[in-house]
Design an enzyme around this catalytic site. Structure first.
Site, PDB file in Angstrom:
ATOM      1  CG  ASP A 105      74.574   1.887  18.015  1.00  0.00           C
ATOM      2  OD1 ASP A 105      73.590   1.842  17.259  1.00  0.00           O
ATOM      3  OD2 ASP A 105      74.558   1.468  19.181  1.00  0.00           O
ATOM      4  CG  ASP A 125      69.113   2.929  17.416  1.00  0.00           C
ATOM      5  OD1 ASP A 125      69.358   2.325  18.466  1.00  0.00           O
ATOM      6  OD2 ASP A 125      68.303   3.881  17.340  1.00  0.00           O
ATOM      7  CD  GLU A 156      67.134  -1.641  18.805  1.00  0.00           C
ATOM      8  OE1 GLU A 156      66.895  -1.709  20.005  1.00  0.00           O
ATOM      9  OE2 GLU A 156      67.295  -0.551  18.204  1.00  0.00           O
ATOM     10  CG  HIS A 207      72.253   0.233  25.231  1.00  0.00           C
ATOM     11  ND1 HIS A 207      72.224  -0.670  24.190  1.00  0.00           N
ATOM     12  CD2 HIS A 207      71.597   1.330  24.791  1.00  0.00           C
ATOM     13  CE1 HIS A 207      71.585  -0.130  23.168  1.00  0.00           C
ATOM     14  NE2 HIS A 207      71.203   1.085  23.501  1.00  0.00           N
ATOM     15  CG  ASP A 208      68.073  -0.085  24.840  1.00  0.00           C
ATOM     16  OD1 ASP A 208      68.490   0.994  25.291  1.00  0.00           O
ATOM     17  OD2 ASP A 208      68.058  -0.354  23.619  1.00  0.00           O
TER      18      ASP A 208
HETATM   19  C1  GLC Z   1      67.375   1.819  20.336  1.00  0.00           C
HETATM   20  C2  GLC Z   1      68.520   1.995  21.291  1.00  0.00           C
HETATM   21  C3  GLC Z   1      68.051   2.794  22.469  1.00  0.00           C
HETATM   22  C4  GLC Z   1      67.598   4.150  21.975  1.00  0.00           C
HETATM   23  C5  GLC Z   1      66.565   4.028  20.863  1.00  0.00           C
HETATM   24  C6  GLC Z   1      66.432   5.323  20.119  1.00  0.00           C
HETATM   25  O1  GLC Z   1      66.356   1.047  20.858  1.00  0.00           O
HETATM   26  O2  GLC Z   1      69.055   0.754  21.640  1.00  0.00           O
HETATM   27  O3  GLC Z   1      69.025   2.923  23.467  1.00  0.00           O
HETATM   28  O4  GLC Z   1      67.056   4.895  23.031  1.00  0.00           O
HETATM   29  O5  GLC Z   1      66.913   3.064  19.904  1.00  0.00           O
HETATM   30  O6  GLC Z   1      67.581   5.563  19.361  1.00  0.00           O
END
Ligand code: GLC
Ligand code: CA
Length: 540
Positions: free
Chosen positions: A97, A198, A240, A315-316
């Site tokens: 990540d 991310d 992402e 995980h979100d």
């Molecule tokens: C992304 C991650 C999330 C995190 C955010 C800030 O959306 O998946 O879990 O809180 O970025 O890094």
């Protein structure tokens, strides 16, 4: 096109909650190593590992204090090297990540940066003067409140699109970019398989014009990053990209542009959100909208000029079976239906830990039970604004991130086999029934379906390469599509609802490829589908 990730299946591990090895209640890297045989048996090709770097942990590792050190909670760098090596022996690659939109406020760069306006690291972050004693502008943090934090030492404000403990890096500074590329090469040289990036759509932000996503220099930075790091090998990179459209996705993932392998976009996953409101403000899912969005991505992102991820969970997000399926009596059938529907599409599928056994949401009764910073901040903000606690807890139970973060349920033993100690977050009490051991022992389990789908993808090029054709002439609650490759034609049918439905299709069934009920209808003419029934068949 032969890149390994095109017919790969990725498994996401949230390290805190996967497997604890030393009884401190926190999942760790040796715990993951001990479960690699399980993952090899499932058949996955790569692990997306949520952050294990040194971190104060206010956003569970998405606030990194040192990109080149492992947090002691998770183990050591030697453990990490062992994980890469042991996974490699099983033909599993590790996707790290990469959280480079921001660091932790405990990162050395930020500690320096905040010291004085003339510090050499000042420009590593985004500092602005306030306007008449208030924040420079109205940008908001994803985790509630202003995105600007005043820092008493120098009297200026720094930008944080997430919590104040996650200051945004200044990507306009070439020194920042070069430092990040050096760090990326450190990991690539260790033999990892690539990066999950991310909130990468935020790095081109233009804070003075309040532009967050898809800023003016975003794609320049990604092309520069590609050339400086992973462009030299057969690595997988996934960005992402919350708000990507198919044409934006093409910018990221068209091979001729030399940016990323694929996008990870959330259009379908936002369909139960009230338009113009926040994620907490939900409405029922409309099947026709889900079908339209999935079909749009399958047909509008040309596979020769772009690549998409396929997922229901991470995980979100809340657990899909609780969110849009049935986590009660039809749990198994609905979890299998979602799997069959998605895994026979084009793109790279992601399985989030526990999804393969149909793990469910885990409701809480009070805010004291909640760990997630996003949920806690929302609760406090809306409570202060006068909203009722019960409604806020209901929203957290519906879409809060802790739903996906409860410990992995391995067996019907104390703490579900996750830890011999006190788990950092409550274990879902349905582990007595829903656990890996039980799922592996049952031939018709959710696990069996996922395993079969992974094998199908590896064996059948039609899934990766075939054409995709949506079928419109089915009831609203049914999604159906054809895949065609050379002389082979597959039909995939999924009943999204907890009610029977009737389909009427002219095709003749040649062979059943996968099904979540013991039988598929003998003919597709006026065929009745059971609740959540799904299957794929080869047709003539
Ligand atoms: C992304 C991650 C999330 C995190 C955010 C800030 O959306 O998946 O879990 O809180 O970025 O890094
Ligand atoms: Ca541990």
């Amino acid at each position: 096109m032969h890149e390994w990730w095109r017919n790969a299946v990725v498994y996401q591990i949230y390290p805190r909650s996967f497997q604890d090895s030393n009884g401190d209640g926190i999942g760790d890297i040796p715990g993951i190593v001990s479960r690699l045989d399980y993952l090899a048996e499932l058949g996955i090709d790569a692990i997306w590992l949520s952050p294990v770097y040194k971190s104060p942990g206010i956003d569970n590792g998405y606030d990194i204090a040192d990109y080149q050190a492992i947090d002691p909670q998770f183990g050591t760098m030697a453990d990490m090297d062992e994980l890469i090596a042991e996974a490699g022996k099983r033909n599993i690659r590790i996707i790290m990540d990469l959280v480079v939109n921001h660091t932790s406020d405990q990162h050395e760069w930020f500690k320096q940066s905040r010291r004085s306006r003339s510090n050499p690291y000042r420009d590593y972050y985004i500092w602005r003067d306030g306007k008449n004693g208030v924040a420079p502008n109205s940008m908001q943090s994803t985790f509630s409140g202003s995105a600007w934090q005043e820092d008493s030492r120098t009297g200026q404000y720094y930008l944080h699109l997430f919590s104040a403990g996650q200051p945004d890096l200044n990507w306009a500074n070439p020194k920042v970019r070069q430092a990040i590329y050096r760090m990326m090469n450190f990991w690539l040289d260790k033999g990892i398989g690539g990066f999950r990036m991310d909130v990468i759509d935020l790095i081109g932000k233009d804070p003075d014009h309040e532009i967050r996503e898809n800023g003016p220099h975003l794609h320049d930075y990604l092309q520069e990053m590609n050339a400086a790091t992973f462009g030299r090998g057969d690595f997988m990179t996934v960005g992402e990209t919350w708000g990507a459209t198919p044409s934006i996705a093409q910018k990221y993932s068209d091979p001729s542009r030399h940016e990323l392998s694929m996008v990870f976009q959330f259009e379908a996953m936002q369909l139960d959100q009230e338009p113009g409101k926040e994620k907490w403000d939900t409405r029922p899912l409309q099947f026709d909208q889900l079908k339209a969005v999935l079909n749009k991505w399958q047909t509008q992102l040309d596979y020769r000029a772009g690549w998409n991820s396929l997922f229901w969970n991470n995980h979100d997000l809340p657990r899909i079976v609780s969110r849009w399926g049935d986590d009660g009596r039809c749990r198994v059938a609905s979890a299998q239906m979602f799997a069959i529907l998605l895994h026979l599409m084009r793109g790279t599928p992601y399985i989030y830990q526990g999804e393969e056994i149909g793990m469910t949401n885990c409701p809480v009764k009070s805010i004291a039970e909640v760990d997630d910073i996003e949920s806690v901040n929302m609760y406090n903000e809306r409570l202060a604004a006068g909203e009722a606690p019960a409604a806020l807890i209901a929203a957290i139970n519906k879409v809060g991130r802790d739903n996906a973060r409860t410990p992995m349920q391995w067996a019907d033993v104390p703490a579900a086999g996750f830890t011999s100690g006190q788990p950092w977050l409550h274990v879902n009490q349905n582990y007595h029934k829903i656990n890996v051991a039980a799922a592996m022992a049952a031939p018709d389990s959710v696990y069996a379906t996922y395993k079969q789908l992974i094998k199908l993808r590896h064996d059948e090029p039609i899934i990766t390469n075939g054409d995709y054709e949506p079928i419109d002439s089915v009831p609203e609650a049914v999604m159906a599509y054809y895949r065609t490759y050379q002389k082979t034609r597959w039909l995939v049918v999924a009943n999204l609802a907890n009610a029977e439905a009737t389909i009427n299709l002219p095709d003749e069934i040649e062979k059943v490829l996968i099904t979540n009920y013991s039988a598929v209808p003998a003919t597709l003419i006026n065929a009745t589908l059971a609740p959540y029934q799904a299957f794929a068949v080869a047709v003539r």
